[in-house]
Design a protein around this motif. Structure first.
Motif, PDB file in Angstrom:
ATOM      1  N   THR A   7       0.843  -1.179   0.000  1.00  0.00           N
ATOM      2  CA  THR A   7       0.000   0.000   0.000  1.00  0.00           C
ATOM      3  C   THR A   7       0.879   1.229   0.000  1.00  0.00           C
ATOM      4  OG1 THR A   7      -0.097   0.025   2.423  1.00  0.00           O
ATOM      5  CG2 THR A   7      -1.830  -1.181   1.263  1.00  0.00           C
ATOM      6  N   GLY A   8       0.271   2.373  -0.339  1.00  0.00           N
ATOM      7  CA  GLY A   8       1.030   3.610  -0.333  1.00  0.00           C
ATOM      8  C   GLY A   8       0.177   4.740  -0.839  1.00  0.00           C
ATOM      9  N   ALA A   9       0.778   5.921  -0.877  1.00  0.00           N
ATOM     10  CA  ALA A   9       0.118   7.112  -1.374  1.00  0.00           C
ATOM     11  C   ALA A   9       0.915   7.648  -2.546  1.00  0.00           C
ATOM     12  CB  ALA A   9       0.016   8.172  -0.266  1.00  0.00           C
ATOM     13  N   PRO A  10       0.262   8.310  -3.513  1.00  0.00           N
ATOM     14  CA  PRO A  10       0.979   8.812  -4.678  1.00  0.00           C
ATOM     15  C   PRO A  10       1.904   9.951  -4.312  1.00  0.00           C
ATOM     16  CG  PRO A  10      -1.299   9.537  -4.718  1.00  0.00           C
ATOM     17  CD  PRO A  10      -1.177   8.578  -3.581  1.00  0.00           C
ATOM     18  N   GLU A  11       3.055   9.975  -4.990  1.00  0.00           N
ATOM     19  CA  GLU A  11       4.010  11.053  -4.779  1.00  0.00           C
ATOM     20  C   GLU A  11       3.568  12.284  -5.553  1.00  0.00           C
ATOM     21  OE1 GLU A  11       7.639   9.406  -6.073  1.00  0.00           O
ATOM     22  OE2 GLU A  11       7.940   8.180  -4.278  1.00  0.00           O
ATOM     23  N   GLY A  12       4.177  13.442  -5.243  1.00  0.00           N
ATOM     24  CA  GLY A  12       3.805  14.704  -5.845  1.00  0.00           C
ATOM     25  C   GLY A  12       4.032  14.739  -7.339  1.00  0.00           C
ATOM     26  N   GLY A  13       3.411  15.716  -7.998  1.00  0.00           N
ATOM     27  CA  GLY A  13       3.478  15.807  -9.436  1.00  0.00           C
ATOM     28  C   GLY A  13       4.726  16.455  -9.964  1.00  0.00           C
ATOM     29  N   GLY A  14       5.602  16.992  -9.144  1.00  0.00           N
ATOM     30  CA  GLY A  14       6.862  17.527  -9.620  1.00  0.00           C
ATOM     31  C   GLY A  14       6.871  19.027  -9.806  1.00  0.00           C
ATOM     32  N   GLY A  15       5.885  19.803  -9.312  1.00  0.00           N
ATOM     33  CA  GLY A  15       5.924  21.246  -9.388  1.00  0.00           C
ATOM     34  C   GLY A  15       5.051  21.797 -10.497  1.00  0.00           C
ATOM     35  N   LEU A  16       4.999  23.142 -10.535  1.00  0.00           N
ATOM     36  CA  LEU A  16       4.134  23.819 -11.493  1.00  0.00           C
ATOM     37  C   LEU A  16       4.603  23.615 -12.923  1.00  0.00           C
ATOM     38  CD1 LEU A  16       1.631  25.605 -11.677  1.00  0.00           C
ATOM     39  CD2 LEU A  16       3.136  27.618 -11.490  1.00  0.00           C
ATOM     40  N   ARG A  17       5.921  23.538 -13.130  1.00  0.00           N
ATOM     41  CA  ARG A  17       6.434  23.323 -14.486  1.00  0.00           C
ATOM     42  C   ARG A  17       5.972  21.968 -15.020  1.00  0.00           C
ATOM     43  NH1 ARG A  17      12.706  24.275 -15.601  1.00  0.00           N
ATOM     44  NH2 ARG A  17      11.970  26.364 -15.062  1.00  0.00           N
ATOM     45  N   ALA A  18       6.003  20.972 -14.167  1.00  0.00           N
ATOM     46  CA  ALA A  18       5.526  19.650 -14.585  1.00  0.00           C
ATOM     47  C   ALA A  18       4.033  19.678 -14.861  1.00  0.00           C
ATOM     48  CB  ALA A  18       5.840  18.611 -13.506  1.00  0.00           C
ATOM     49  N   ALA A  19       3.295  20.509 -14.106  1.00  0.00           N
ATOM     50  CA  ALA A  19       1.855  20.616 -14.351  1.00  0.00           C
ATOM     51  C   ALA A  19       1.574  21.216 -15.725  1.00  0.00           C
ATOM     52  CB  ALA A  19       1.197  21.455 -13.255  1.00  0.00           C
ATOM     53  N   PHE A  20       2.320  22.259 -16.100  1.00  0.00           N
ATOM     54  CA  PHE A  20       2.142  22.830 -17.437  1.00  0.00           C
ATOM     55  C   PHE A  20       2.581  21.845 -18.514  1.00  0.00           C
ATOM     56  CE2 PHE A  20       1.822  26.927 -15.253  1.00  0.00           C
ATOM     57  CZ  PHE A  20       0.803  27.519 -15.972  1.00  0.00           C
ATOM     58  N   GLY A  21       3.524  20.990 -18.178  1.00  0.00           N
ATOM     59  CA  GLY A  21       3.921  19.961 -19.143  1.00  0.00           C
ATOM     60  C   GLY A  21       2.853  18.927 -19.358  1.00  0.00           C
ATOM     61  N   VAL A  62      -6.238  28.003 -16.056  1.00  0.00           N
ATOM     62  CA  VAL A  62      -6.977  27.775 -14.812  1.00  0.00           C
ATOM     63  C   VAL A  62      -7.067  26.289 -14.507  1.00  0.00           C
ATOM     64  CG1 VAL A  62      -9.232  28.015 -13.706  1.00  0.00           C
ATOM     65  CG2 VAL A  62      -8.253  29.936 -14.991  1.00  0.00           C
ATOM     66  N   CYS A  63      -7.293  25.467 -15.552  1.00  0.00           N
ATOM     67  CA  CYS A  63      -7.360  24.021 -15.338  1.00  0.00           C
ATOM     68  C   CYS A  63      -6.043  23.480 -14.805  1.00  0.00           C
ATOM     69  CB  CYS A  63      -7.737  23.327 -16.648  1.00  0.00           C
ATOM     70  SG  CYS A  63      -9.430  23.626 -17.190  1.00  0.00           S
ATOM     71  N   VAL A  64      -4.927  23.986 -15.328  1.00  0.00           N
ATOM     72  CA  VAL A  64      -3.611  23.546 -14.837  1.00  0.00           C
ATOM     73  C   VAL A  64      -3.441  23.908 -13.374  1.00  0.00           C
ATOM     74  CG1 VAL A  64      -1.128  23.930 -15.031  1.00  0.00           C
ATOM     75  CG2 VAL A  64      -2.485  23.541 -17.083  1.00  0.00           C
ATOM     76  N   LEU A  65      -3.771  25.157 -13.006  1.00  0.00           N
ATOM     77  CA  LEU A  65      -3.594  25.596 -11.621  1.00  0.00           C
ATOM     78  C   LEU A  65      -4.502  24.823 -10.674  1.00  0.00           C
ATOM     79  CD1 LEU A  65      -3.333  29.469 -12.174  1.00  0.00           C
ATOM     80  CD2 LEU A  65      -1.492  27.848 -11.696  1.00  0.00           C
ATOM     81  N   VAL A  66      -5.753  24.617 -11.080  1.00  0.00           N
ATOM     82  CA  VAL A  66      -6.676  23.887 -10.207  1.00  0.00           C
ATOM     83  C   VAL A  66      -6.225  22.450 -10.022  1.00  0.00           C
ATOM     84  CG1 VAL A  66      -9.040  23.017 -10.007  1.00  0.00           C
ATOM     85  CG2 VAL A  66      -8.637  25.382 -10.746  1.00  0.00           C
ATOM     86  N   LEU A  67      -5.822  21.815 -11.119  1.00  0.00           N
ATOM     87  CA  LEU A  67      -5.388  20.417 -11.022  1.00  0.00           C
ATOM     88  C   LEU A  67      -4.102  20.299 -10.217  1.00  0.00           C
ATOM     89  CD1 LEU A  67      -6.342  17.647 -11.993  1.00  0.00           C
ATOM     90  CD2 LEU A  67      -4.811  17.880 -13.965  1.00  0.00           C
ATOM     91  N   HIS A  68      -3.222  21.297 -10.375  1.00  0.00           N
ATOM     92  CA  HIS A  68      -1.981  21.267  -9.606  1.00  0.00           C
ATOM     93  C   HIS A  68      -2.231  21.461  -8.112  1.00  0.00           C
ATOM     94  CE1 HIS A  68       2.160  21.927  -8.427  1.00  0.00           C
ATOM     95  NE2 HIS A  68       1.844  23.126  -7.956  1.00  0.00           N
ATOM     96  N   ARG A  69      -3.197  22.279  -7.787  1.00  0.00           N
ATOM     97  CA  ARG A  69      -3.485  22.553  -6.384  1.00  0.00           C
ATOM     98  C   ARG A  69      -4.338  21.457  -5.754  1.00  0.00           C
ATOM     99  NH1 ARG A  69      -0.818  26.231  -3.550  1.00  0.00           N
ATOM    100  NH2 ARG A  69      -2.710  26.615  -2.313  1.00  0.00           N
ATOM    101  N   THR A  70      -4.939  20.621  -6.591  1.00  0.00           N
ATOM    102  CA  THR A  70      -5.780  19.559  -6.053  1.00  0.00           C
ATOM    103  C   THR A  70      -4.922  18.540  -5.319  1.00  0.00           C
ATOM    104  OG1 THR A  70      -7.375  19.829  -7.828  1.00  0.00           O
ATOM    105  CG2 THR A  70      -7.424  17.752  -6.612  1.00  0.00           C
TER     106      THR A  70
END
Length: 452
Positions: A7-21, A62-70
């Protein structure tokens, strides 16, 4: 989760730059359209077109920021059933995702990483998961090749409702699937090994005439007080206990020739894989009969090692240890059987079952000296000429002595030697070894069996 799971939890997405990617084709198209509309509005002086352009460009941002902050609080796990599977058999992998947050999730896409030999990567799409809810999916894996294969980490892909952006986050845990050799059931034959006891009474037999004949010893920390011998205690003036006689177990060594020079070819149908599966079948069979089994290779490496005293606890534990070892055994760079000879130098090995590849004159003579280290010896000699049969019936030269000559030398040294050709069943050879041993390992026996 069941045994073999994680079991485990997902690791972070890698920052805002990765979110825009993570912008999808739709998101990039909206950005390009918004920028183009804004440029045209500036050149043409159209304020309404500028508003449309800003709206088109702002939506994916906005979708990138919302998804990144989720921050989805999702727990994931994996369970294997079973975690150890024979080659050619299927194992089931169950994936479980649970939403531990107070808010529902969006659409989740799961992907588990598996080696290509186990099949394609499984992908699943899950609808929104309610708070405290869970989803469970499963897939099957199969491999014809032995080995240890990593499963995971599990990847979780999240997308916004408009499909503008997708982010991938991975769980940190993974599991291992062990593919062991196929084990063939063998008939019961009378191949007796040397019995050797263990415990306090190993070298002395206790008399059965009465309590006065029992040989006591001094008390040691941890001894059961019910074993206290009060008459001897009174006589010696110190606490004495009865010696504990342990059951006697027959010993067996399974010798596997892993030399690369002794085996041609590779793959599930190669001679080496037949030898590995044969060693596994014999070891598991003898463990079931109460033998203390040790696996030995030409390098001199033994499992269980000397520190285990030739045993590995319960038969089930010993079988698992031997199968796990055989799952990853590979060709060795050794050219001789000297390592195995040195490991057997102490003698008294009881029953010795060997799986030999091609043997030249020197190695056949060394195998003869190995024979003197045990009470009973059975050798399965893989016929390199038969296994080297190429496509269309073309036979390639192996450079080794003919199998008949190798068998003759081994039998003269006292081995019960049997040739192995492609298609031979180990159960038939195992039964025939009993008959050959009872007949004194007649040198002409194998030729008669094959009708040669």
């Amino acid at each position: 989760m069941s045994a073999g799971g994680s079991t485990g939890a997902p690791e972070g997405g890698g920052g805002l730059r990765a979110a825009f990617g993570g912008l999808t084709t739709r998101g990039r198209s909206f950005l390009a359209a918004g920028a183009a509309a804004a440029a045209c509005a500036y050149l043409l002086g159209q304020a309404d077109l500028l508003r449309v352009g800003l709206l088109l460009a702002a939506l994916p941002l906005v979708c990138v920021l919302v998804l990144h902050r989720t921050r989805y609080r999702v727990a994931g796990g994996r369970a294997l059933a079973p975690a150890r599977v024979p080659a050619g058999a299927e194992a089931q992998v169950r994936l479980r995702v649970e939403n531990v947050a107070r808010f529902p999730t969006g659409v989740l896409m799961l992907q588990d990483r598996v080696p290509y030999v186990l099949g394609p990567r499984p992908r699943f799409v899950l609808d929104r998961v309610e708070p405290g809810g869970s989803r469970e999916v499963s897939y099957r894996v199969r491999s014809d090749l032995r080995g240890r294969y990593p499963l995971g980490p599990l990847q979780l892909r999240m997308a916004d409702p408009f499909g503008m952006c997708e982010l991938t986050r991975a769980f940190s845990t993974s599991d291992t699937l062990t593919v062991v050799p196929r084990v063939e059931p063998l008939p019961a034959v009378r191949l007796a090994g040397e019995s050797s006891g263990y415990g306090d009474g190993r070298h002395s037999a206790l008399a059965a005439a009465g309590e006065d004949d029992v040989i006591p010893r001094g008390y040691r920390h941890g001894d059961d007080l019910r074993r206290v011998h009060w008459r001897a205690t009174a006589r010696h003036g110190e606490l004495m206990v009865r010696r504990e006689e342990q059951p006697r177990r027959a010993r067996c060594t399974v010798l596997l020739d892993t030399r690369a020079v002794a085996h041609d070819g590779s793959g599930p149908d190669s001679a080496f894989e037949w030898a590995v599966a044969g060693a596994a079948s014999v070891a598991v069979h003898l463990l079931g009969l109460g033998f203390s089994v040790r696996l030995l290779t030409d390098t001199g490496g033994a499992v269980p090692g000397p520190e285990a005293g030739g045993a590995a606890g319960e038969p089930g534990d010993a079988a698992g240890l031997l199968l796990d070892t055989l799952a990853v055994v590979r060709h060795s760079e050794e050219e001789t059987l000297a390592g195995a000879y040195d490991a057997l130098r102490g003698g008294g090995e009881g029953l010795l079952v060997a799986f030999f590849g091609d043997l030249d004159e020197e190695q056949a003579a060394l195998a003869g000296r190995i024979r003197r280290r045990c009470a009973t010896a059975v050798a399965f000699v893989l016929d390199g000429d038969a296994w080297a049969l190429g496509p269309g019936g073309i036979r390639f030269a192996t450079g080794a002595a003919p199998v008949g000559e190798r068998l003759r030398r081994l039998r003269e040294a006292g081995w019960t030697a049997l040739p192995v050709a492609p298609g031979d069943a180990l159960a038939d050879l195992w039964r025939a070894a009993d008959g050959a041993g009872a007949a004194g390992a007649d040198p002409g026996w194998a030729a008669g069996r094959r009708g040669a």
